[in-house]
Enzyme design. Structure first.
Site, PDB file in Angstrom:
ATOM      1  CD  GLU A 208      27.568  27.594  31.174  1.00  0.00           C
ATOM      2  OE1 GLU A 208      26.937  28.667  31.219  1.00  0.00           O
ATOM      3  OE2 GLU A 208      27.719  26.853  32.158  1.00  0.00           O
ATOM      4  CE  LYS A 338      25.389  25.085  38.349  1.00  0.00           C
ATOM      5  NZ  LYS A 338      26.813  25.293  38.756  1.00  0.00           N
TER       6      LYS A 338
END
Ligand code: PGA
Ligand code: ZN
Length: 423
Positions: A208, A338
């Site tokens: 990330e 999510k």
């Protein structure tokens, strides 16, 4: 009312170079929409099933051609020429077409791709920006979410050198996204200077985009983050705070957590978190315990009360049934949302509504495997997320979302709102 002319898809690659898919939706009046689907690495056991080909000759079995074929074949055959009143009607139709409880037949990746592409097509049909269309779906006033930005990475996103998955920074009083990113960039540079001095690191980043030096312990990771905040000229806790994603299920086996060379039980973890959250300015703690330890989560919430809010990711999997359970048990304080954990926009919206009704905060989150698509930023704005978690400020798949927020901030009257910091 929208009539679907056709849906289609293509296999593309995500930020880890692994396959995912991009779905297209064409409405009968010629309007189109497209969206790509992200993918996790530290996935929760209760997530909807991401359909992979399993063919070892392609991408180690991770190909998405079956999911693509499902969109182009069965899903297209079922949708072409049909009218849908709403996103909910389309999503329920897809859920029934799949017919399994975790979308394993057609694949949650295939279903979500179509759900999102239809959403974009409907937004275009209404000539509305995606965030405004999503806000209308949710019946909410849009607003800018406060970013939680990855500084250091460990766990499944960085080869497991340190057990803790993410140390993020929050800029609680920044008045804008622009200011948040400016301050973050200063802290990130300071952190880079510290770790390059201590570990001789070049600017190598994890999945990330966070820095991933070989810290000796989790505490070294936390104390270096605080040092970086100070080095950048900010006051830890007041001007820049920390948020952790522990992702504890990743280093748990048979009742023990394997962290920093030790093997500790639930109580050991609770003691550790109490110590960390009273020593370091940690305002949010995600997935502190194993995803099925409901009793432990109840205790964790109590232990951290007044200091730090707990966030459920793998615990909840954006799954309304699990969220209801956590609310009943008072086992959590905020939802990590999510969309691909559940597989349709409508179910994710239900999850969000449940969390809001319980007065939880909502953190809209990307996955560790992302694409250059920026729909997540619009979703966080349209659904009035308290926070957005997208990863670091390096790598374009992350910046696509931050840049979208910057653009919305500069071209609309949307504002960043202040939030209570602890619970
Ligand atoms: P994942 O990581 O996308 O690999 O699950 C993100 C997170 O755990 O929050
Ligand atoms: Zn997580």
């Amino acid at each position: 009312m929208s009539e679907i002319e056709s849906v289609s898809a293509v296999e593309i690659l995500d930020s880890r170079g692994r396959p995912t898919l991009l779905a297209f939706c064409r409405l009968a009046d010629g309007v189109t929409g497209q969206a790509s689907v992200p993918s996790g690495a530290s996935t929760g056991a209760a997530e909807a099933l991401e359909l992979r080909d399993g063919d070892p000759k392609r991408y180690d079995g991770l190909g998405c051609l079956k999911a693509v074929d499902n969109i182009k074949g069965e899903i297209n055959d079922a949708l072409a020429g049909r009218h849908f009143e709403s996103q909910a009607e389309l999503d329920h139709f897809l859920i029934e077409l799949d017919g399994t409880e975790n979308k394993r037949r057609l694949g949650a990746n295939a279903i979500l791709g179509v759900s999102l592409a239809f959403c974009r097509a409907q937004a275009s049909q209404r000539s509305a920006p995606l965030y405004a269309h999503l806000a209308q779906l949710a019946g909410l006033g849009p607003r800018l979410p406060r970013p939680m930005i990855n500084l250091f990475s460990g766990g499944a996103h960085a080869g497991g050198q340190v057990a803790i998955q993410d140390v993020q920074i929050v800029v609680p009083r920044a008045g804008s996204i622009r200011q948040t990113l400016e301050i973050t960039s200063e802290v990130f540079r300071a952190a880079f200077n510290l770790v390059s001095e201590r570990y001789g690191m070049r600017l190598l980043t994890a999945d990330e985009g966070g820095l991933a030096p070989p810290f000796e312990t989790s505490e070294a990771m936390l104390s270096t983050a605080v040092e970086a905040i100070k080095l950048a000229g900010y006051f830890p806790g007041l001007e820049v705070s920390l948020a952790l994603d522990v992702a504890a299920s990743q280093f748990y086996s048979e009742g023990r957590y394997h962290i920093d060379g030790n093997s500790i039980d639930r109580n050991g973890m609770l003691d550790l978190f109490y110590e960390w959250c009273t020593t370091f300015p940690i305002v949010r703690l995600e997935d502190g315990l194993h995803e099925s330890d409901w009793v432990g989560w109840q205790q964790l919430k109590k232990v951290l009360a007044g200091h730090t809010l707990t966030i459920g990711d793998d615990l909840l999997c954006t799954n309304p049934a699990r969220i209801r359970r956590a609310i009943d048990l008072q086992a959590c304080a905020s939802l990590l949302l999510k969309v691909n954990q559940i597989g349709t926009l409508t179910e994710a919206l239900e999850a969000m509504r449940l969390a809001r009704k319980a007065n939880w905060q909502v953190v809209v989150s990307a996955r560790s495997g992302e694409t250059e698509d920026d729909w997540l930023a619009d979703l966080a704005v349209g659904w009035a997320g308290d926070y957005i978690k997208v990863g670091s400020i390096t790598q374009s798949e992350r910046l696509a979302k931050y840049n979208r927020l910057l653009i919305l901030e500069a071209t609309t009257d949307l504002k960043l709102t202040n939030l209570p910091t602890a619970g």
